[in-house]
Design a protein around this motif. Structure first.
Motif, mmCIF file in Angstrom:
data_model
loop_
_atom_site.group_PDB
_atom_site.id
_atom_site.type_symbol
_atom_site.label_atom_id
_atom_site.label_comp_id
_atom_site.label_asym_id
_atom_site.label_seq_id
_atom_site.Cartn_x
_atom_site.Cartn_y
_atom_site.Cartn_z
ATOM 1 N N ILE A 101 32.496 45.021 42.361
ATOM 2 C CA ILE A 101 33.214 45.979 43.715
ATOM 3 C C ILE A 101 34.815 45.442 42.799
ATOM 4 O O ILE A 101 35.090 44.325 42.523
ATOM 5 N N ASP A 102 35.318 46.289 42.925
ATOM 6 C CA ASP A 102 36.804 47.329 42.433
ATOM 7 C C ASP A 102 37.557 46.315 44.374
ATOM 8 O O ASP A 102 36.819 47.574 45.088
ATOM 9 N N SER A 103 38.287 46.114 44.391
ATOM 10 C CA SER A 103 39.594 46.122 45.123
ATOM 11 C C SER A 103 39.910 47.403 44.726
ATOM 12 O O SER A 103 40.227 47.829 43.681
ATOM 13 N N ASP A 104 41.389 47.730 45.473
ATOM 14 C CA ASP A 104 42.418 48.484 44.957
ATOM 15 C C ASP A 104 43.052 48.072 43.658
ATOM 16 O O ASP A 104 43.562 48.755 42.287
ATOM 17 N N TRP A 105 42.780 47.093 43.073
ATOM 18 C CA TRP A 105 43.276 45.829 41.744
ATOM 19 C C TRP A 105 42.631 45.257 41.783
ATOM 20 O O TRP A 105 41.648 44.749 40.286
ATOM 21 N N ASP A 106 42.454 44.077 42.339
ATOM 22 C CA ASP A 106 41.151 42.662 41.811
ATOM 23 C C ASP A 106 39.598 43.097 42.041
ATOM 24 O O ASP A 106 39.532 44.330 42.460
ATOM 25 N N TYR A 107 39.037 42.507 41.436
ATOM 26 C CA TYR A 107 37.681 42.412 41.485
ATOM 27 C C TYR A 107 36.463 41.498 40.987
ATOM 28 O O TYR A 107 37.192 39.909 41.350
ATOM 29 N N ALA A 108 34.438 41.280 41.973
ATOM 30 C CA ALA A 108 34.156 40.723 41.804
ATOM 31 C C ALA A 108 32.642 41.109 41.036
ATOM 32 O O ALA A 108 32.725 42.216 41.109
ATOM 33 N N TYR A 109 32.601 40.129 40.024
ATOM 34 C CA TYR A 109 31.080 40.792 39.011
ATOM 35 C C TYR A 109 30.682 39.634 39.343
ATOM 36 O O TYR A 109 30.657 38.365 39.278
ATOM 37 N N THR A 110 29.308 39.570 38.878
ATOM 38 C CA THR A 110 27.962 38.817 38.849
ATOM 39 C C THR A 110 26.867 39.491 38.407
ATOM 40 O O THR A 110 25.669 38.752 38.138
ATOM 41 N N GLY A 111 27.123 40.408 37.417
ATOM 42 C CA GLY A 111 26.427 41.063 36.512
ATOM 43 C C GLY A 111 26.226 39.448 35.023
ATOM 44 O O GLY A 111 26.694 39.131 34.901
ATOM 45 N N PRO A 112 25.722 40.429 34.261
ATOM 46 C CA PRO A 112 24.716 40.116 32.999
ATOM 47 C C PRO A 112 25.879 39.728 32.450
ATOM 48 O O PRO A 112 27.183 40.583 32.362
ATOM 49 N N ALA A 113 26.519 38.368 31.711
ATOM 50 C CA ALA A 113 27.086 38.372 30.792
ATOM 51 C C ALA A 113 27.147 39.422 29.370
ATOM 52 O O ALA A 113 28.027 39.546 29.237
#
Length: 261
Positions: A101-113
């Motif tokens: 999930i992206d903001s205009d710059w930073d992000y959140a990631y929970t997917g596989p490595a």
């Protein structure tokens, strides 16, 4: 004339930067008075690593139209409404969805490595990986894996968002209502019928629909209907693109389009 280019699978391949031969061809077009615009599903943050820094001031559309930049500055950002994010978050929990999930710059990631998306995710460490609740403005959601992706996709039809399904990767690409690459082009003042579009996937449909001429790289069943021309995606694709761009640059564009039609 304006030339609008998608990136992945169109002018850059297998996560590698755009080749110098293609970049030189683009610069030749600019030298002839044409304008180059990049339009990608990637956020602006992830466009920059695949383009040489001498192109970083060019007009760019990121996040399928949610982020627009020009002269090195972000000039427009369209975010999901809080209520929409709340409903999507419920789906994430219900179907055990992993995501980018992206903001205009930073992000959140929970997917596989080992997910392939990581090959293109902030390789130059320009942004911060944070928790979802720490993102201030969300512009793009990728559902990567789920215990029932088909059900999640069906539920998204009840939420006012734009969804592109990337069948080959099993990913759902979600943008805010009314956001697509054509809306991004409009933010840059581009008018219908005054540009040539290059793309390879369903998220290029809207910019193909409003183009004077559209070139599909490879084959997409969804995109083919809206394409004026197709270039085969093989080991010669970069060479063929360079040749084709040279032909357009050396000709009267409208006469060239008439010849093709």
């Amino acid at each position: 004339m304006k030339f609008v280019f998608d990136l992945d699978g169109t002018i850059c391949f297998k996560g590698q930067p755009v080749s110098e031969s293609l970049l030189s061809s683009l610069e030749k077009l600019v030298g002839m008075g044409h304008e180059i615009i990049f339009a990608s599903a990637r956020p602006i943050r992830d466009l920059l690593p695949v383009l040489h820094e001498r192109f970083h001031h060019y007009p760019m559309i990121g996040g399928n139209g949610a982020i627009v930049a020009n002269r090195g500055e972000i000039i427009s950002t369209i975010c999901f409404e809080d209520q929409t994010i709340g409903r999507v978050t419920q789906l994430l929990k219900k179907y055990n969805v992993t995501y980018l999930i992206d903001s205009d710059w930073d992000y959140a990631y929970t997917g596989p490595a080992d997910h392939p998306i990581l090959n293109n995710l902030d390789p130059q460490r320009r942004a911060k990986k944070v928790k979802l609740e720490q993102l201030q403005s969300i512009v793009k959601i990728l559902m990567l894996t789920a215990n029932n992706m088909k059900a999640a996709e069906e539920q998204l039809k009840n939420i006012d968002v734009v969804v592109h399904a990337h069948g080959n990767e099993g990913i759902l690409d979600i943008s805010p209502k009314g956001i697509d690459k054509w809306s991004g082009l409009q933010q840059l003042g581009v008018k219908e019928g005054e540009y040539i579009a290059f793309g390879n996937d369903a998220n290029d449909i809207t910019m193909f629909q409003h183009a004077m001429h559209s070139i599909m790289i490879g084959h997409s069943e969804q995109l083919a209907t809206f394409s004026s021309e197709q270039l085969v995606l093989d080991e010669e694709i970069e060479k063929n693109l360079v040749q084709r761009l040279g032909e357009w640059g050396d000709s009267n564009i409208k006469s060239e389009m008439t010849r093709i039609i």
